[in-house]
Design an enzyme around this catalytic site. Sequence first.
Site, short mmCIF file in Angstrom:
data_model
loop_
_atom_site.label_atom_id
_atom_site.label_comp_id
_atom_site.label_asym_id
_atom_site.label_seq_id
_atom_site.Cartn_x
_atom_site.Cartn_y
_atom_site.Cartn_z
CB SER A 57 -109.26 4.08 -75.42
OG SER A 57 -107.97 3.90 -75.98
CB ALA A 58 -106.06 -0.24 -74.22
CB VAL A 59 -104.69 4.96 -73.63
CG1 VAL A 59 -105.82 5.84 -74.10
CG2 VAL A 59 -103.56 5.77 -73.04
CE1 TYR A 60 -109.46 7.52 -73.69
CE2 TYR A 60 -111.63 6.54 -73.61
CZ TYR A 60 -110.73 7.40 -74.19
OH TYR A 60 -111.12 8.13 -75.26
CD GLN A 61 -104.05 3.11 -66.85
OE1 GLN A 61 -104.23 3.18 -65.64
NE2 GLN A 61 -102.94 3.56 -67.42
#
Length: 104
Positions: A57-61
Amino acid sequence: MASSGTIPEVPLTSSSKKVIPVVGLGTAGYPFGASAHCMKEAILDAIRIGHRHFDSSAVYQSEQYIGQAVMEALSLGLIKSRDELFITSKLWCSDAHRDRVLPA
């Protein structure tokens, strides 16, 4: 279906011969981005032992490190093509607008 001792797989579509592993290896660390220095090696090790589905996920980086691991796995001959891997992601609800999907 996969044999005993491996990750089960299911057909990607009802008419496809391609199968997807039902379990994806998660690539989130907490706090997000904090474990980035180990992320690429962990993903590369997972590819070495047979994982072919990675969840992101983008939030996981973690996207950059997944990409680096895939490039290295290709150069090492661990996989022949990116097509051997499934990389799934999630779209945050606020990004579910026509002009925000691709950038997200």
